[in-house]
Write a protein that holds these residues in place. Structure first.
Motif, PDB file in Angstrom:
ATOM      1  N   MET A  43      35.115  10.366   9.575  1.00 26.39           N
ATOM      2  CA  MET A  43      34.845   9.780  10.908  1.00 26.39           C
ATOM      3  C   MET A  43      34.705   8.266  10.803  1.00 26.39           C
ATOM      4  N   THR A  44      35.279   7.609  11.744  1.00 27.09           N
ATOM      5  CA  THR A  44      35.082   6.161  11.833  1.00 27.09           C
ATOM      6  C   THR A  44      34.824   5.792  13.292  1.00 27.09           C
ATOM      7  N   ILE A  45      34.462   4.550  13.491  1.00 24.74           N
ATOM      8  CA  ILE A  45      34.201   4.038  14.837  1.00 24.74           C
ATOM      9  C   ILE A  45      35.408   3.217  15.264  1.00 24.74           C
ATOM     10  N   LYS A  46      35.872   3.435  16.460  1.00 27.38           N
ATOM     11  CA  LYS A  46      37.009   2.655  16.957  1.00 27.38           C
ATOM     12  C   LYS A  46      36.505   1.298  17.468  1.00 27.38           C
ATOM     13  N   ALA A  47      37.172   0.267  17.029  1.00 27.06           N
ATOM     14  CA  ALA A  47      36.775  -1.078  17.445  1.00 27.06           C
ATOM     15  C   ALA A  47      37.969  -1.813  18.025  1.00 27.06           C
ATOM     16  N   ILE A  48      37.675  -2.750  18.923  1.00 30.57           N
ATOM     17  CA  ILE A  48      38.735  -3.616  19.421  1.00 30.57           C
ATOM     18  C   ILE A  48      38.345  -5.071  19.146  1.00 30.57           C
ATOM     19  N   GLY A  49      39.371  -5.893  19.006  1.00 31.78           N
ATOM     20  CA  GLY A  49      39.091  -7.296  18.731  1.00 31.78           C
ATOM     21  C   GLY A  49      40.356  -8.115  18.844  1.00 31.78           C
ATOM     22  N   TYR A  50      40.321  -9.309  18.244  1.00 30.42           N
ATOM     23  CA  TYR A  50      41.493 -10.174  18.183  1.00 30.42           C
ATOM     24  C   TYR A  50      41.785 -10.457  16.709  1.00 30.42           C
ATOM     25  N   ALA A  51      43.079 -10.377  16.397  1.00 33.37           N
ATOM     26  CA  ALA A  51      43.488 -10.610  15.009  1.00 33.37           C
ATOM     27  C   ALA A  51      44.723 -11.489  14.985  1.00 33.37           C
ATOM     28  N   THR A  52      44.944 -12.085  13.820  1.00 29.68           N
ATOM     29  CA  THR A  52      46.239 -12.715  13.596  1.00 29.68           C
ATOM     30  C   THR A  52      46.956 -11.912  12.521  1.00 29.68           C
ATOM     31  N   HIS A  53      48.256 -11.790  12.668  1.00 33.18           N
ATOM     32  CA  HIS A  53      49.052 -10.975  11.745  1.00 33.18           C
ATOM     33  C   HIS A  53      49.923 -11.824  10.851  1.00 33.18           C
ATOM     34  N   ASP A  54      49.848 -13.132  11.054  1.00 36.16           N
ATOM     35  CA  ASP A  54      50.768 -14.030  10.356  1.00 36.16           C
ATOM     36  C   ASP A  54      50.183 -15.434  10.479  1.00 36.16           C
ATOM     37  N   PRO A  55      50.190 -16.189   9.391  1.00 31.86           N
ATOM     38  CA  PRO A  55      49.559 -17.512   9.440  1.00 31.86           C
ATOM     39  C   PRO A  55      50.138 -18.421  10.515  1.00 31.86           C
ATOM     40  N   LEU A  95      46.414 -15.531  17.595  1.00 29.28           N
ATOM     41  CA  LEU A  95      45.591 -14.323  17.580  1.00 29.28           C
ATOM     42  C   LEU A  95      45.945 -13.482  18.803  1.00 29.28           C
ATOM     43  N   VAL A  96      45.969 -12.164  18.620  1.00 26.53           N
ATOM     44  CA  VAL A  96      46.334 -11.225  19.689  1.00 26.53           C
ATOM     45  C   VAL A  96      45.378 -10.036  19.644  1.00 26.53           C
ATOM     46  N   PRO A  97      45.303  -9.259  20.735  1.00 28.51           N
ATOM     47  CA  PRO A  97      44.430  -8.084  20.741  1.00 28.51           C
ATOM     48  C   PRO A  97      44.791  -7.124  19.612  1.00 28.51           C
ATOM     49  N   PHE A  98      43.767  -6.419  19.097  1.00 29.81           N
ATOM     50  CA  PHE A  98      43.951  -5.622  17.884  1.00 29.81           C
ATOM     51  C   PHE A  98      42.942  -4.472  17.920  1.00 29.81           C
TER      52      PHE A  98
END
Lengths: 353, 353
Positions: free
Chosen positions: A1-13, A17-20
């Motif tokens: 089991m894990t907890i679902k989280a939302i946030g902003y991330a970058t996928h490439d230098p 940043l975009v929703p994640f």
């Protein structure tokens, strides 16, 4: 089991940043799950998102100036209860058995602390090998690395205390700054503005050392007694050998010689901002008055709590500008241009907007 | 009235030292007149004779590692009597009323101490505006700046204690080097060889840090427990974060980063040799373990006496090669090539040869 989280991330230098969407681990016995209310925007976030220091792992969720409320706790948690206002700074784990950890100086852990984001996650419990930071709605953290936030302060404005605050408080305390001392704070940004507030609260005579007359005026409003323009060669010369302590927050490599000359015999300048080559450093300035230059990295967990309690007592918070998470990429550009007084803080309620 | 003195001087930065006749002042009430027996040859003598640091005045009589016997005293002299074995180091005067002088730290005199040679002579009493050093048969010095030399030591070999000795003893004492500590001495020359002897006598585990395996072997004979070759990258890496203190005697600008990494958390490297720009210094090495770099200049008069007494108790002298004054110009060339173990000392009896 894990907890679902939302946030902003970058996928490439090179990308914004975009929703994640990602996972947080279910709390172990000693873990605290935190609903994040605010997260400060540190210049380190930008360096990491853009891999400017090398070694960044993607996707990367920045953020290590976290304030929130305890949503749930593991059964062995003793320091916190549901609903407590808490904070998480730059570290979420360390080896816990070396001499530095034993002294509560986890930031100097001999085996390396785990950064709040981008650190190799030794605890595990999710599909992600690296830690994700505070630009998100929740986080699971071992209670050892969770801080109590004074309820009497503006919560949003406390979040940068977890990095900018402790980074400046720790050296001022370690080198015993206090009444009767003349203390210079070099540079007025996220770190420098907290250095001015703390040195003032500790009773020192505070001199803002800056290239900018307007920053000098701003520093006076924050508690500085005097302003020394580092571009004024005559003023710099007149102030030689007069400072008991210097806190150098300049974030890039620079010529330290003119600042070293400001120190009295046996006094110290501490570098907290420049983790890169210093362009000029002359041995003669150290030798002729037995001066020292040192460095200092954030602060340990016990000292971070002490700093937060000190802020509660003295009503000290950061000067901030609150933003929505959707404004984060523009905020990065403004941070790079020093167009912020003195820290952006993300209101995490906007994540669900 | 003045005293006629003979010695060796240089009249031009590009010329050799040659015989020279000049004046010493008649003793004031608090003065001691010393018959010089020996004078050490410090690398600073060469820099000054050749005006390599700028500001030299000519004629210039070098020498600030002076040992001799008291020939006569002024009537107010209380510390010395005729016939005493005494020494004079790098200073013959200071303002005597600033905070540093009051603490017996005349080397950091806020108004500038008077160097034993080439210093502006504030006392006067002769036709010479600048002080003349120890490459001569006699000298008149205020008793405050005269040291007592232990009679149980080889007198010639004590003379470099007045500069090379106190320069290394002072930082080892100030930073509290002692048993249970791992102390690195960087560089094996006039300063470094005394650093090894003192750190050993103070009870530390001493590591000689050098580029030269043969110097490493020499250092072991002087008291070093281990040798670390700074050219061996693997060895340097293995020794990172392990030193409690480093005494850096490298006499020129250099990259300090590899040495800083050797320090433990909160440890200090003290620079005593390089009074010029350091070629590389990275802030990150200071920040990540709260390391310090400091400088230290010779030592005050009370501490110099303490050092000499310590040498008397522990039978510590310098390793020297005695020369006649007529060999001084060749000795300079050999000093520049590090072709001396570890200090030339002039036998002043040869002046009259």
């Amino acid at each position: 089991m894990t907890i679902k989280a939302i946030g902003y991330a970058t996928h490439d230098p090179k990308k914004d940043l975009v929703p994640f969407t990602f996972e947080r681990r279910d709390p172990r016995q000693q873990d605290v799950v935190i609903d994040i209310l605010y997260c400060g925007v540190c210049h380190s976030d930008i360096h990491s998102a853009r891999n400017e220091w090398g070694g960044s792992s993607y996707p990367l969720v920045p953020g290590h100036e976290i304030v929130g409320r305890v949503q749930s706790i593991g059964e062995a948690v003793s320091k916190f209860k549901v609903g407590d206002l808490v904070g998480v700074g730059c570290m979420v784990d360390s080896c816990r058995h070396c001499a530095s950890c034993d002294e509560g100086l986890e930031q100097y852990c001999n085996n390396g602390f785990t950064g709040t984001y981008g650190g190799k996650d030794k605890i595990g419990g999710t599909a992600h090998p690296f830690t994700f930071g505070g630009y998100s709605d929740k986080i699971t953290v071992d209670e050892r690395f969770v801080l109590r936030i004074p309820e009497n302060l503006d919560s949003a404005a406390t979040s940068p205390l977890l990095c900018a605050g402790i980074t400046t408080y720790s050296p001022l305390k370690h080198w015993k700054v206090g009444p009767g001392q003349k203390v210079g704070i070099i540079g007025l940004g996220g770190l420098g503005h907290m250095g001015v507030k703390f040195a003032h609260a500790m009773g020192a005579t505070v001199v803002m050392i800056t290239t900018s007359p307007s920053k000098g005026e701003d520093a006076k409003k924050l508690g500085a007694n005097e302003v020394l323009l580092s571009t004024d060669a005559a003023a710099m010369k007149a102030e030689q050998n007069s400072f008991d302590f210097l806190l150098n927050t300049i974030p890039v490599g620079h010529d330290v010689d003119p600042y070293m000359l400001l120190l009295k015999r046996d006094a110290t300048m501490v570098i907290v901002g420049s983790i890169e080559p210093l362009t000029k450093t002359n041995g003669i300035n150290f030798i002729f008055r037995r001066r020292s230059m040192a460095g200092s990295l954030i602060g340990g967990i016990p000292e971070t709590q002490e700093m937060l309690d000190f802020c509660g007592e003295h009503n000290i918070v950061c000067d901030i500008e609150t933003i929505a998470i959707q404004e984060i990429n523009q905020a990065y550009e403004r941070t790079i241009k020093s167009d912020v007084k003195y820290r952006f803080v993300i209101d995490m309620a906007t994540l669900k907007a």
